[in-house]
Design a protein around this motif. Structure first.
Motif, PDB file in Angstrom:
ATOM      1  N   PRO A 177       0.832  -1.205   0.000  1.00  0.00           N
ATOM      2  CA  PRO A 177       0.000   0.000   0.000  1.00  0.00           C
ATOM      3  C   PRO A 177       0.866   1.254   0.000  1.00  0.00           C
ATOM      4  CG  PRO A 177      -0.778  -1.587   1.615  1.00  0.00           C
ATOM      5  CD  PRO A 177       0.544  -2.091   1.123  1.00  0.00           C
ATOM      6  N   LEU A 179       1.273   4.345   1.391  1.00  0.00           N
ATOM      7  CA  LEU A 179       0.874   5.254   2.457  1.00  0.00           C
ATOM      8  C   LEU A 179       1.662   6.549   2.369  1.00  0.00           C
ATOM      9  CD1 LEU A 179       0.726   2.859   5.562  1.00  0.00           C
ATOM     10  CD2 LEU A 179      -1.101   3.452   3.961  1.00  0.00           C
ATOM     11  N   ASN A 216      -7.811   6.871   5.873  1.00  0.00           N
ATOM     12  CA  ASN A 216      -7.203   6.594   4.569  1.00  0.00           C
ATOM     13  C   ASN A 216      -6.254   5.391   4.657  1.00  0.00           C
ATOM     14  OD1 ASN A 216      -8.525   8.701   3.307  1.00  0.00           O
ATOM     15  ND2 ASN A 216      -6.856  10.158   3.608  1.00  0.00           N
ATOM     16  N   HIS A 219      -8.220   2.171   4.890  1.00  0.00           N
ATOM     17  CA  HIS A 219      -8.768   1.794   3.578  1.00  0.00           C
ATOM     18  C   HIS A 219      -7.688   1.155   2.702  1.00  0.00           C
ATOM     19  CE1 HIS A 219     -11.143   1.949  -0.086  1.00  0.00           C
ATOM     20  NE2 HIS A 219     -10.147   2.585  -0.679  1.00  0.00           N
ATOM     21  N   LYS A 220      -6.512   1.761   2.666  1.00  0.00           N
ATOM     22  CA  LYS A 220      -5.425   1.234   1.832  1.00  0.00           C
ATOM     23  C   LYS A 220      -4.945  -0.131   2.312  1.00  0.00           C
ATOM     24  CE  LYS A 220      -3.648   5.811   0.513  1.00  0.00           C
ATOM     25  NZ  LYS A 220      -2.496   6.756   0.624  1.00  0.00           N
TER      26      LYS A 220
END
Length: 240
Positions: A177, A179, A216, A219-220
């Motif tokens: 992911p 981030l 966020n 979610h990722k």
């Protein structure tokens, strides 16, 4: 010259999941057991865990237990290992004492009559369970039995180190992911036990903005809450 026995050297040298399975089966056979199971458990929250199991269970027993999760939930050996790191030596009596004589009969038909199982409980919600099983009684001689348990415990320490590397499979860097620096900072301070308000004060941003960064990140990472997001980020080495 290495002080480790060939079995321990071989398991540490395993580079693939196939080699890992081959070496744990070889070790179990040399110890005098037909069957072996090595399970890696990763807790993501109080209600969600991932299980990675390697075994040489006969196809007939695997088919008989497929789609029956209640077997694991009530199994006295499995329940013991959830709570304790002390090895359990089990036989028919173990199941009868828990009112599960029929379950023992079902698995005994496939050669699972006695065995020894132990669990290692590690930081970051990781566990490793190793069990060996066979169709004949365990040794009556205390010295012989102690030797088997000791070898199983030492082998488990080496095997879990390899299992941690192989299960789950490491994600490629491309698949990790993406981030943002702020999302990583928010997760790091959450890991330290800080609230969104405290994190905002430290970073010089509002509490609402911290919550947004955490949402966020969740979610990722495919996480259901911020604590699961922290655990996943730690496992993927996105935070330390």
């Amino acid at each position: 010259m290495s002080l480790l026995s060939p079995s321990y050297q071989a398991i540490l040298a395993a580079k693939t999941q196939g080699e890992f399975k081959e070496e744990i089966v070889r070790f179990a056979n040399e110890l005098g057991f037909q069957y072996v199971s090595a399970m890696t458990v990763v807790d993501h929250s109080l209600t969600h865990s991932e299980f990675y199991n390697v075994d040489n269970m006969p196809a007939g027993l695997a088919d008989a237990t497929a789609g029956r999760p209640e077997i694991y939930r009530r199994d006295p050996v499995a329940q013991h290992c959830r709570r304790s790191a002390i090895p359990i030596m089990w036989d028919q009596k173990t199941y009868v004492q828990h009112g599960l004589g029929q379950q023992w009969e079902e698995q005994a038909a496939f050669g699972y009559r006695t065995g020894i199982t132990l669990a290692l409980h590690m930081p970051e919600g990781r566990h490793f369970v190793l069990g060996v099983d066979r169709d004949r009684q365990l040794p009556r001689n205390p010295t012989a039995l102690t030797r088997i348990v000791s070898e199983l415990q030492l082998f488990a320490v080496h095997a879990q180190e390899v299992a941690t590397r192989l299960y789950p499979e490491e994600q490629r860097v491309d698949d990790l992911p993406n981030l943002t620096p702020r999302e990583i900072e928010a997760l790091n301070w959450t890991m330290e036990g800080k609230t969104a308000w405290e994190t905002g004060f430290i970073l010089g941003i509002s509490e609402r903005t911290v919550v947004l960064h955490l949402q966020n990140a969740m979610h990722k990472l495919g996480a259901v809450n911020k604590h699961q997001a922290v655990l996943k980020a730690l496992r993927l080495k996105l935070i330390r």
